[in-house]
Design a protein around this motif. Sequence first.
Motif, PDB file in Angstrom:
ATOM      1  N   GLY A   1       0.803  -1.224   0.000  1.00  0.00           N
ATOM      2  CA  GLY A   1       0.000   0.000   0.000  1.00  0.00           C
ATOM      3  C   GLY A   1       0.830   1.265   0.000  1.00  0.00           C
ATOM      4  N   ARG A   2       2.097   1.179  -0.457  1.00  0.00           N
ATOM      5  CA  ARG A   2       2.976   2.341  -0.457  1.00  0.00           C
ATOM      6  C   ARG A   2       3.311   2.757  -1.891  1.00  0.00           C
ATOM      7  NH1 ARG A   2       7.353   0.376   4.141  1.00  0.00           N
ATOM      8  NH2 ARG A   2       5.852   0.201   5.879  1.00  0.00           N
ATOM      9  N   ALA A   3       3.660   4.029  -2.026  1.00  0.00           N
ATOM     10  CA  ALA A   3       4.020   4.558  -3.341  1.00  0.00           C
ATOM     11  C   ALA A   3       4.962   5.742  -3.156  1.00  0.00           C
ATOM     12  CB  ALA A   3       2.776   4.988  -4.127  1.00  0.00           C
ATOM     13  N   GLN A   4       5.798   5.968  -4.152  1.00  0.00           N
ATOM     14  CA  GLN A   4       6.680   7.133  -4.190  1.00  0.00           C
ATOM     15  C   GLN A   4       6.252   8.016  -5.351  1.00  0.00           C
ATOM     16  OE1 GLN A   4      10.717   5.657  -4.416  1.00  0.00           O
ATOM     17  NE2 GLN A   4      10.936   5.672  -2.186  1.00  0.00           N
ATOM     18  N   VAL A   5       5.865   9.253  -5.045  1.00  0.00           N
ATOM     19  CA  VAL A   5       5.326  10.162  -6.047  1.00  0.00           C
ATOM     20  C   VAL A   5       6.298  11.326  -6.222  1.00  0.00           C
ATOM     21  CG1 VAL A   5       3.362  11.566  -6.735  1.00  0.00           C
ATOM     22  CG2 VAL A   5       3.002   9.518  -5.336  1.00  0.00           C
ATOM     23  N   PRO A   6       6.883  11.509  -7.410  1.00  0.00           N
ATOM     24  CA  PRO A   6       7.741  12.682  -7.656  1.00  0.00           C
ATOM     25  C   PRO A   6       6.886  13.951  -7.667  1.00  0.00           C
ATOM     26  CG  PRO A   6       8.154  10.941  -9.275  1.00  0.00           C
ATOM     27  CD  PRO A   6       6.887  10.593  -8.561  1.00  0.00           C
ATOM     28  N   VAL A   7       7.293  14.942  -6.880  1.00  0.00           N
ATOM     29  CA  VAL A   7       6.542  16.195  -6.787  1.00  0.00           C
ATOM     30  C   VAL A   7       7.509  17.364  -6.883  1.00  0.00           C
ATOM     31  CG1 VAL A   7       4.727  15.179  -5.362  1.00  0.00           C
ATOM     32  CG2 VAL A   7       6.679  16.261  -4.254  1.00  0.00           C
ATOM     33  N   GLU A   8       6.954  18.536  -7.229  1.00  0.00           N
ATOM     34  CA  GLU A   8       7.687  19.801  -7.225  1.00  0.00           C
ATOM     35  C   GLU A   8       6.984  20.731  -6.251  1.00  0.00           C
ATOM     36  OE1 GLU A   8       7.839  21.197 -11.205  1.00  0.00           O
ATOM     37  OE2 GLU A   8       9.107  19.557 -11.926  1.00  0.00           O
ATOM     38  N   VAL A   9       7.774  21.244  -5.289  1.00  0.00           N
ATOM     39  CA  VAL A   9       7.195  22.021  -4.194  1.00  0.00           C
ATOM     40  C   VAL A   9       7.606  23.479  -4.362  1.00  0.00           C
ATOM     41  CG1 VAL A   9       7.037  22.280  -1.698  1.00  0.00           C
ATOM     42  CG2 VAL A   9       7.367  19.999  -2.696  1.00  0.00           C
ATOM     43  N   PRO A  10       6.636  24.408  -4.500  1.00  0.00           N
ATOM     44  CA  PRO A  10       6.972  25.831  -4.586  1.00  0.00           C
ATOM     45  C   PRO A  10       7.281  26.400  -3.200  1.00  0.00           C
ATOM     46  CG  PRO A  10       4.628  25.529  -4.786  1.00  0.00           C
ATOM     47  CD  PRO A  10       5.204  24.161  -4.708  1.00  0.00           C
ATOM     48  N   PRO A  11       7.893  27.560  -3.131  1.00  0.00           N
ATOM     49  CA  PRO A  11       8.200  28.147  -1.825  1.00  0.00           C
ATOM     50  C   PRO A  11       6.940  28.533  -1.062  1.00  0.00           C
ATOM     51  CG  PRO A  11       8.697  29.672  -3.614  1.00  0.00           C
ATOM     52  CD  PRO A  11       8.399  28.374  -4.241  1.00  0.00           C
ATOM     53  N   GLY A  12       7.014  28.428   0.237  1.00  0.00           N
ATOM     54  CA  GLY A  12       5.901  28.809   1.103  1.00  0.00           C
ATOM     55  C   GLY A  12       4.889  27.718   1.340  1.00  0.00           C
ATOM     56  N   VAL A  13       5.030  26.544   0.704  1.00  0.00           N
ATOM     57  CA  VAL A  13       4.063  25.456   0.854  1.00  0.00           C
ATOM     58  C   VAL A  13       4.591  24.482   1.897  1.00  0.00           C
ATOM     59  CG1 VAL A  13       2.858  23.587  -0.322  1.00  0.00           C
ATOM     60  CG2 VAL A  13       3.285  25.739  -1.513  1.00  0.00           C
ATOM     61  N   ARG A  14       3.767  24.127   2.876  1.00  0.00           N
ATOM     62  CA  ARG A  14       4.196  23.273   3.981  1.00  0.00           C
ATOM     63  C   ARG A  14       3.473  21.921   4.031  1.00  0.00           C
ATOM     64  NH1 ARG A  14       7.536  26.396   3.649  1.00  0.00           N
ATOM     65  NH2 ARG A  14       8.307  27.940   5.136  1.00  0.00           N
ATOM     66  N   GLU A  15       2.441  21.724   3.174  1.00  0.00           N
ATOM     67  CA  GLU A  15       1.723  20.463   3.209  1.00  0.00           C
ATOM     68  C   GLU A  15       1.198  20.114   1.833  1.00  0.00           C
ATOM     69  OE1 GLU A  15      -1.370  21.137   6.048  1.00  0.00           O
ATOM     70  OE2 GLU A  15      -2.664  22.176   4.628  1.00  0.00           O
ATOM     71  N   ALA A  16       0.885  18.837   1.645  1.00  0.00           N
ATOM     72  CA  ALA A  16       0.347  18.333   0.384  1.00  0.00           C
ATOM     73  C   ALA A  16      -0.890  17.497   0.682  1.00  0.00           C
ATOM     74  CB  ALA A  16       1.395  17.503  -0.352  1.00  0.00           C
ATOM     75  N   ILE A  17      -1.763  17.358  -0.328  1.00  0.00           N
ATOM     76  CA  ILE A  17      -2.989  16.561  -0.216  1.00  0.00           C
ATOM     77  C   ILE A  17      -2.796  15.275  -1.014  1.00  0.00           C
ATOM     78  CG2 ILE A  17      -5.451  16.464  -0.722  1.00  0.00           C
ATOM     79  CD1 ILE A  17      -5.543  19.495  -0.420  1.00  0.00           C
ATOM     80  N   VAL A  18      -3.026  14.123  -0.375  1.00  0.00           N
ATOM     81  CA  VAL A  18      -2.861  12.825  -1.003  1.00  0.00           C
ATOM     82  C   VAL A  18      -4.245  12.236  -1.274  1.00  0.00           C
ATOM     83  CG1 VAL A  18      -1.908  10.508  -0.769  1.00  0.00           C
ATOM     84  CG2 VAL A  18      -0.669  12.471   0.172  1.00  0.00           C
ATOM     85  N   LEU A  19      -4.513  11.923  -2.555  1.00  0.00           N
ATOM     86  CA  LEU A  19      -5.774  11.311  -2.972  1.00  0.00           C
ATOM     87  C   LEU A  19      -5.473   9.888  -3.427  1.00  0.00           C
ATOM     88  CD1 LEU A  19      -7.204  14.280  -5.110  1.00  0.00           C
ATOM     89  CD2 LEU A  19      -7.682  13.753  -2.706  1.00  0.00           C
ATOM     90  N   ALA A  20      -6.083   8.901  -2.768  1.00  0.00           N
ATOM     91  CA  ALA A  20      -5.878   7.495  -3.109  1.00  0.00           C
ATOM     92  C   ALA A  20      -7.217   6.902  -3.547  1.00  0.00           C
ATOM     93  CB  ALA A  20      -5.321   6.723  -1.918  1.00  0.00           C
ATOM     94  N   THR A  21      -7.246   6.275  -4.744  1.00  0.00           N
ATOM     95  CA  THR A  21      -8.475   5.710  -5.295  1.00  0.00           C
ATOM     96  C   THR A  21      -8.287   4.206  -5.480  1.00  0.00           C
ATOM     97  OG1 THR A  21      -8.909   7.774  -6.468  1.00  0.00           O
ATOM     98  CG2 THR A  21     -10.120   5.815  -7.191  1.00  0.00           C
ATOM     99  N   ALA A  22      -9.190   3.411  -4.881  1.00  0.00           N
ATOM    100  CA  ALA A  22      -9.147   1.949  -5.001  1.00  0.00           C
ATOM    101  C   ALA A  22     -10.570   1.419  -5.014  1.00  0.00           C
ATOM    102  CB  ALA A  22      -8.365   1.331  -3.851  1.00  0.00           C
ATOM    103  N   LYS A  23     -10.884   0.558  -5.992  1.00  0.00           N
ATOM    104  CA  LYS A  23     -12.206  -0.083  -6.114  1.00  0.00           C
ATOM    105  C   LYS A  23     -13.319   0.952  -6.137  1.00  0.00           C
ATOM    106  CE  LYS A  23     -10.606  -4.265  -3.767  1.00  0.00           C
ATOM    107  NZ  LYS A  23     -10.804  -5.208  -2.636  1.00  0.00           N
ATOM    108  N   GLY A  24     -13.061   2.078  -6.852  1.00  0.00           N
ATOM    109  CA  GLY A  24     -14.093   3.099  -7.016  1.00  0.00           C
ATOM    110  C   GLY A  24     -14.242   4.022  -5.837  1.00  0.00           C
TER     111      GLY A  24
END
Length: 466
Positions: free
Chosen positions: A146-169
């Motif tokens: 249930g793990r994944a590595q997602v390449p992201v680009e983070v702009p300045p001033g951003v301290r958190e990200a939103i993770v959306l996981a979709t499985a079986k609809g």
Amino acid sequence: MRAPSLPLLLLLALPSLAAAAPFPATATPAQVVLGRDKAVVVQVKVPRGTPPLRAVASTGSLMPLPATARGVYSYRWIPPDIRYPLLAVLAFWVDAAEGPPDITPVHIPLLGRTELEVNTDVGAGAEVVVQVAGMRFGPVTTNRKGRAQVPVEVPPGVREAIVLATAKGQQTRRTTPLDVPPERPLVAVLSPDVIPVGGTGWLTLLGEAPVPATDVELRVQGGAVEELGPGVFRVKPEAGARTVVVDARRKDGTGATRVMAPVDAPIVARDPAPTPPPVEPVPVKPAPAVDWSQYLSWHNLSLHLLAGGFFAGGDNRGPLFSLGLGYRLPPLGGRFSLEVEAGLRQSMSHPSLGPTGPLLDSRMMGLPLLLSVRGLAFERGPLSLHGRAGAGVVYYDQRVTSASFDGQLIQQGSTFMAFVAAQAAWRLGPVSALVELRGSHAAVQTREVDAQLGGLSASLGVRYAL
């Protein structure tokens, strides 16, 4: 994958001061992805007749480029060697005759690239999308844990990200913090570049917007400051100060900067000084006479004695002796010496006149008189290595006796000799022990004589410095 729009947070962070910038400025590219984009070209347009443009950057390296058009200043800005997101602030201005200068700020977002570790509770095969300040990254499929590595680009001033996981609809949504240093830009502009004695200078502090005194700690050396507006300060040099140095530090510890300017009297027009009276020419003194004492010193002389043997093939072999006088040349640190050498070489042979003929007793004596140059090649402690090269004349005397002769056959003459040698010396006070290997050529060829007084030789000896 990622949407092309700029982060909304960065658009809101650009101050209203940029809209009122006195000079149009463009940056290409407008944002930098750290580790990918190597440089940014900035162009600033100024009206004709504008005084020289000045520039400074909160981070990175800002270098002027050759002018390509009239009224256009070009710069090359190289990002700093970091990987975390940061907002870079570039400031461009012209010193004003009175009052603080109008500053054109250019904001360049520096986006940091990283791989975000995502651990979901939906199991294997789920599609994961990460949202960072309006940008979407993914989808990436989770592994069997249930793990994944997602390449992201983070702009300045951003301290958190939103993770959306979709499985079986079904989709789950959660927020994950980003490990980003809390660094913020801070740049200081001190105008003019030289503050006049008894005059006034102007200090401007910029970040995402002008930085007021309530947000920073100021330490001023050589003067005092007074805030006139948000981020704008009047600077008064102290009496006798040669330089004004300002250190600014955000109170929350997220940024700091330093700026300085010399203090000097203003340049005023002066009447030209009266023409001085003509100066009498100074008599030219003759060049000092050459000090010949350094060349005539007895300490430059040396004596050497060598004894050994030579071999030139066949019967051309025998002992040798030589006695020489050397003179060390003071120029070039005394590394070269001239040497005069007289020697003695002797060879003996007993050839037969035929298969059954009588034996001959041949004795040849050579007296070489040589002039050479010796150069110092290496010296460490008492050990030194020298090279020698020279030439001269050899006087020879050959005496042949045989039972078939009525008397002794005597042949005399002279021939040319040239040699090169390598010499090692071990210094023991004024005396040095010598080992020399020499190669020489001195052929003796007449109707009755065919001999070689040169060849290879090895000698031992001593040198004594007077």
